[in-house]
Design a protein around this motif. Structure first.
Motif, PDB file in Angstrom:
ATOM      1  N   VAL A   1      -9.407  -6.665 -11.580  1.00 25.13           N
ATOM      2  CA  VAL A   1      -8.664  -5.749 -10.730  1.00 25.13           C
ATOM      3  C   VAL A   1      -8.089  -6.552  -9.579  1.00 25.13           C
ATOM      4  CG1 VAL A   1      -8.728  -3.671  -9.314  1.00 25.13           C
ATOM      5  CG2 VAL A   1     -10.176  -3.830 -11.347  1.00 25.13           C
ATOM      6  N   ALA A   2      -6.785  -6.428  -9.366  1.00 26.73           N
ATOM      7  CA  ALA A   2      -6.128  -7.239  -8.345  1.00 26.73           C
ATOM      8  C   ALA A   2      -5.022  -6.452  -7.676  1.00 26.73           C
ATOM      9  CB  ALA A   2      -5.555  -8.520  -8.976  1.00 26.73           C
ATOM     10  N   ASP A   3      -4.731  -6.855  -6.429  1.00 25.35           N
ATOM     11  CA  ASP A   3      -3.590  -6.325  -5.683  1.00 25.35           C
ATOM     12  C   ASP A   3      -3.694  -4.810  -5.514  1.00 25.35           C
ATOM     13  OD1 ASP A   3      -2.456  -8.921  -5.634  1.00 25.35           O
ATOM     14  OD2 ASP A   3      -1.622  -8.579  -7.637  1.00 25.35           O
ATOM     15  N   VAL A   4      -4.732  -4.376  -4.827  1.00 29.87           N
ATOM     16  CA  VAL A   4      -4.907  -2.963  -4.510  1.00 29.87           C
ATOM     17  C   VAL A   4      -4.509  -2.767  -3.048  1.00 29.87           C
ATOM     18  CG1 VAL A   4      -6.499  -1.026  -4.385  1.00 29.87           C
ATOM     19  CG2 VAL A   4      -6.748  -2.737  -6.205  1.00 29.87           C
ATOM     20  N   ALA A   5      -3.429  -2.028  -2.817  1.00 31.89           N
ATOM     21  CA  ALA A   5      -2.888  -1.841  -1.476  1.00 31.89           C
ATOM     22  C   ALA A   5      -3.473  -0.600  -0.821  1.00 31.89           C
ATOM     23  CB  ALA A   5      -1.360  -1.722  -1.553  1.00 31.89           C
ATOM     24  N   PRO A   6      -3.369  -0.479   0.491  1.00 34.30           N
ATOM     25  CA  PRO A   6      -3.836   0.739   1.156  1.00 34.30           C
ATOM     26  C   PRO A   6      -3.025   1.950   0.691  1.00 34.30           C
ATOM     27  CG  PRO A   6      -3.444  -1.016   2.731  1.00 34.30           C
ATOM     28  CD  PRO A   6      -2.858  -1.472   1.443  1.00 34.30           C
ATOM     29  N   GLY A   7      -3.708   3.100   0.585  1.00 35.83           N
ATOM     30  CA  GLY A   7      -3.040   4.324   0.205  1.00 35.83           C
ATOM     31  C   GLY A   7      -2.676   5.167   1.398  1.00 35.83           C
ATOM     32  N   PRO A   8      -2.024   6.298   1.193  1.00 36.43           N
ATOM     33  CA  PRO A   8      -1.611   7.158   2.306  1.00 36.43           C
ATOM     34  C   PRO A   8      -2.780   7.690   3.123  1.00 36.43           C
ATOM     35  CG  PRO A   8      -0.495   7.763   0.268  1.00 36.43           C
ATOM     36  CD  PRO A   8      -1.571   6.802  -0.104  1.00 36.43           C
ATOM     37  N   GLN A   9      -3.925   7.944   2.490  1.00 35.83           N
ATOM     38  CA  GLN A   9      -5.062   8.518   3.195  1.00 35.83           C
ATOM     39  C   GLN A   9      -6.301   7.646   3.160  1.00 35.83           C
ATOM     40  OE1 GLN A   9      -5.865  12.488   1.939  1.00 35.83           O
ATOM     41  NE2 GLN A   9      -3.749  13.171   2.109  1.00 35.83           N
ATOM     42  N   MET A  10      -6.362   6.681   2.266  1.00 38.10           N
ATOM     43  CA  MET A  10      -7.552   5.857   2.118  1.00 38.10           C
ATOM     44  C   MET A  10      -7.141   4.416   1.922  1.00 38.10           C
ATOM     45  SD  MET A  10      -9.765   8.288  -0.421  1.00 38.10           S
ATOM     46  CE  MET A  10      -8.344   8.575  -1.465  1.00 38.10           C
ATOM     47  N   ALA A  11      -8.018   3.499   2.384  1.00 42.54           N
ATOM     48  CA  ALA A  11      -7.784   2.090   2.157  1.00 42.54           C
ATOM     49  C   ALA A  11      -8.089   1.732   0.713  1.00 42.54           C
ATOM     50  CB  ALA A  11      -8.627   1.263   3.127  1.00 42.54           C
TER      51      ALA A  11
END
Length: 813
Positions: free
Chosen positions: A711-721
């Motif tokens: 799993v790679a390159d997981v960006a922050p979301g609108p409500q959760m990191a």
């Protein structure tokens, strides 16, 4: 409290167990070392070990080489990649061999089908254009006071009519000689003729009497001049030509053949031509049947019972019940025939073109236009309808209208069949009937009313459809209820596109039991579901492609490529792209799927966006999956009793989307989640380019086992990191040979009350390597797990993720 963990040398692969204890429960004993404080917590000031000590021992191994997506050249010949994804095989269409005078046409868009349309109507008014492109010229008026030519009469001798010639006229005398100069009446001549004689019928209306003698010929100059006023009862061996008949004509249990040529049958009460008797044979050539009286129980064109009838070049206009009927074992063959404007009978039904009712019927180069009830039908155990080069135009004015139909164990077999602009249904098979058609086009069904199913099977019907295009159906393209369908090389497109009408635009529905076999089926531009399975039905689909599925504007339903609700499904080589709400949803289904390509799932402005959802006690085995460019989530497994086995998956580019439960909120963008008691085994998976979350589990009793996962390159979301791996709310996650890289929040996040087991892997390039929520945890070993290059390698006090189940709730209507 931030904690940095130093990695010691590993002599053998080991498991790291991280148990997060809920608040208020007893905490496990800590295992402090020389660098720990009184509370047993690691001190970040402890110097790291020597580099040699920090290296993994050789027997720990390393995360496997991740799988790679296929390059365009990896796709099958002639199948270019769609945004880097190999599509399933498209249907293969053979060009139709068009009959003379028929026009070649082509379905629009990519992968077109070349098919045939009959000659356009017009230019023969008030009569229709025949399928061979000609007009029924034998109905043209002949010269006033004309008699048939001597040459025409002499030619009858070759057919066995070389006897005496009797000339008859309405103004003749009953006992006259029967010559042109002294014509007899028709009744007077018929009382004196012998077999082989010729009755020459002059202009005017002639009363034919009750029964004609056998073996005679009646010939007029043309139907516009000479008319027999029925009823007419023919004898064996009789010959009719150049005449009109007003009323019923009957050929019943006769010896020898009866022939009708250049005829106009009109205004019958029961049937324009009624033929019966197993030994009876009738030939009809160049004929028009028009306006039989439809009430109270009439309006038939040709009715055959137990007899053999051959019709060539004929038109049937305004039949009230059936233009052509074969029953009681009769055999009817019709070539180059057109039926026009069938009218309703007394009960408002019927007005059918051709009907094989316990009889055999063959139609070649047949055109049906504007029939009231339906067009081509077979019914009862002995009903058999054979079709070749058949076109049905605008059948029906109500919910019973159809193009081709079989019911009550009837059989329809055909090739090169076109149904256009049907009011209600295109092809029908119900009540144990069987339909098999190769090469078909159904274009436009129910576009001006509340119904419109292109193909419908009910109560044990069977359909085998090959090389077909179904277009512009207001309702389902194919509705299969408690029946069996085989679709091979079929495209269904543009379903429910009329926004002014409350339609659903479904591709194929298999419900209420039964089964379906789909091979090289292409479903595109639909407004509900591509494929819907329900009610204990089973389906086997190979090379299935679904694209451009939107949700229905009225009510917001639909938008699924495949919706499975119970039963069994087996999919091989399935591709879906540009889908509004979900790619493949399995609810309580036994599912086996191999080689799936899911691209662009979850359209802007639409709630949803799950590429693959398995829930409701489903048992699913998925192998070789590629999910690219989605919104909300790639894969979910949820609910007690749900089990999922997933292997060899590539997931990339999942952005935040609108969940079903709260469409006004944009959340998630994850690769995979197991929730609410589901069990999942996942191996050989790459997930990258995600928003918010990578792979994890949520909910009591949820178990997720992961092996060989990157799993790679997981960006922050609108409500959760963003975390690459996570477990929350009592779930259990086992990670073996894993890698987490470039995670916005944490490489591995263990939420309160959950358990994470680590066996070999690497966590690097993230804000936090290991995020351990809660006050108590045990981390006696982190051997064989690299935690390096993160801003913080281990954080024991980071705020946790909220519960995720609410965002992944699938709602069905």
């Amino acid at each position: 409290m931030l904690v940095a963990v130093a990695l010691g040398a590993c002599q053998s692969p080991s498991t790291t167990a991280i148990t997060v204890v809920p608040d208020g429960q007893a905490k496990p004993d800590a295992l402090p070392d020389a660098g720990a404080d009184a509370a047993g917590r690691q001190d970040s000031s402890v110097a790291p070990p020597d580099a040699a000590d920090a290296q993994l021992a050789p027997d720990c191994g390393a995360p496997p080489e991740p799988p790679r997506p296929p390059a365009p050249e990896d796709c099958a010949p002639g199948l270019p990649a769609m945004d880097g994804i190999c599509p399933a095989a498209l249907p293969a269409f053979s060009p139709w061999v068009c009959p003379p005078a028929w026009q070649r046409a082509e379905t629009p868009g990519p992968n077109p089908m070349a098919y045939c349309l009959p000659p356009a109507q017009g230019g023969c008014d008030p009569w229709p254009v025949l399928p061979d492109g000609t007009c029924p010229t034998w109905l043209d008026a002949c010269l006033p006071n004309a008699w048939p030519s001597v040459e025409e009469i002499d030619a009858l001798a070759t057919h066995g009519f070389g006897g005496r010639r009797w000339y008859v006229s309405p103004i003749g005398a009953a006992e006259a000689l029967g010559t042109p100069e002294s014509p007899a009446t028709l009744e007077g001549a018929l009382g004196r003729v012998s077999a082989g004689d010729v009755v020459v019928v002059g202009p005017g209306d002639h009363s034919s009497g009750a029964r004609l003698p056998p073996g005679i010929a009646l010939v007029g100059a043309c139907p516009a001049a000479a008319t027999l006023v029925g009823p007419v009862i023919a004898g064996g061996g009789d010959y009719f030509a150049g005449l009109a008949v007003r009323g019923d004509v009957t050929v019943e249990a006769v010896d020898g053949e009866v022939v009708f040529e250049r005829m106009h049958f009109r205004e019958a009460d029961f049937a324009s031509l009624f033929v019966s008797g197993a030994a009876t044979t009738v030939f009809v050539r160049d004929a028009v049947f028009s306006d039989p009286t439809p009430e109270p129980d009439g309006g038939r064109g040709l009715r055959a019972e137990g007899a053999t009838v051959e019709v060539t070049r004929a038109a049937f206009v305004g039949a009230g019940i059936n233009a052509l009927l074969s029953t009681a074992g009769a055999r009817v063959t019709a070539s180059d025939v057109v039926t026009l404007r069938g009218r309703p009978s007394a009960d408002g039904q019927f007005g059918r073109s051709a009907y094989a009712l316990d009889g055999h019927m063959t139609l070649r180069r047949h055109v049906s236009i504007g029939d009231h009830y339906g067009s081509l039908s077979a019914g009862a155990a002995g009903g058999y309808l054979e079709l070749e080069d058949v076109a049905v135009e605008s059948p029906g004015t109500g919910a019973t209208a159809s193009g081709v139909a079989a019911f009550t164990s009837g059989v329809v077999e055909g090739r090169r069949v076109t149904v256009r602009d049907s009011q209600a249904m295109g092809i029908v098979s119900v009540d144990g009937a069987r339909v098999a058609i190769a090469q078909a086009v159904v274009d436009g069904v129910g576009l001006t009313g509340p119904v419109g199913t292109a193909i419908i099977l009910e109560r044990g019907g069977l359909l085998d459809l090959r090389e077909a295009v179904i277009r512009r159906a207001h309702g389902p393209g194919a509705s299969v209820r408690g029946s069996t369908v085989t679709l091979t090389d079929v495209r269904i497109e543009d379903g429910g596109i009329d926004d002014a009408v409350q339609g659903i635009g479904l591709g194929v529905e298999l419900i209420e039991g039964g089964s379906g076999v789909l091979e090289r089926v292409d479903l595109r531009r639909l407004r509900a579901e591509g494929l819907w399975l329900d009610g204990g039905t089973s389906v086997v689909a190979t090379d299935l492609q679904i694209s451009d599925v939107s949700s229905v504007a009225a009510g917001g339903g639909g938008g699924f490529a495949i919706l499975l609700e119970g039963g069994e499904a087996r999919l091989r080589r399935f591709a879906a792209g540009r889908i509004a709400r979900a790619g493949l949803v399995s609810i309580g289904t036994r599912l086996e799927a191999t080689d799936l390509r899911l691209d662009d799932i979850g359209r802007p402005g639409e709630p949803g966006g799950i590429a693959l959802a398995v829930q409701g006690a489903s048992a699913a085995t998925i192998a070789r999956l590629r999910a690219m460019r989605g919104r909300l989530g790639a894969i979910t497994a949820a609910n007690d009793g749900t089990s999922l086995s997933l292997s060899d998956a590539w997931i990339e580019g999942i952005a935040a989307g609108n969940p079903w439960s709260e469409p006004e909120v944009e959340v998630l963008g994850l690769a995979f989640i197991a929730a609410d008691g589901a069990t999942a085994d996942v191996s050989r998976v790459v997930a990258r380019g995600l928003t918010t979350l990578g792979v994890g589990a949520e909910g009591e009793s949820t178990q997720l086992r992961l092996r060989d996962v990157l799993v790679a390159d997981v960006a922050p979301g609108p409500q959760m990191a963003g975390s690459c791996y996570f477990s929350t709310a009592g779930a259990s996650v086992e990670l073996t040979n894993f890698e987490a890289t470039a995670c916005a929040l944490a490489g591995v996040h263990a939420g309160r009350g959950s358990r994470v087991t680590l066996t070999g892997g690497a966590v690097r390039g993230s804000t936090i390597g290991l995020s351990l929520k809660g006050d108590g945890f045990e981390a006696d070993e982190l051997a064989c797990v690299r935690v390096e290059g993160n801003t913080t390698d281990v954080d024991a006090d980071v705020a946790g993720l909220p519960a995720l189940g609410a965002w992944l709730q699938v709602e069905t209507e």
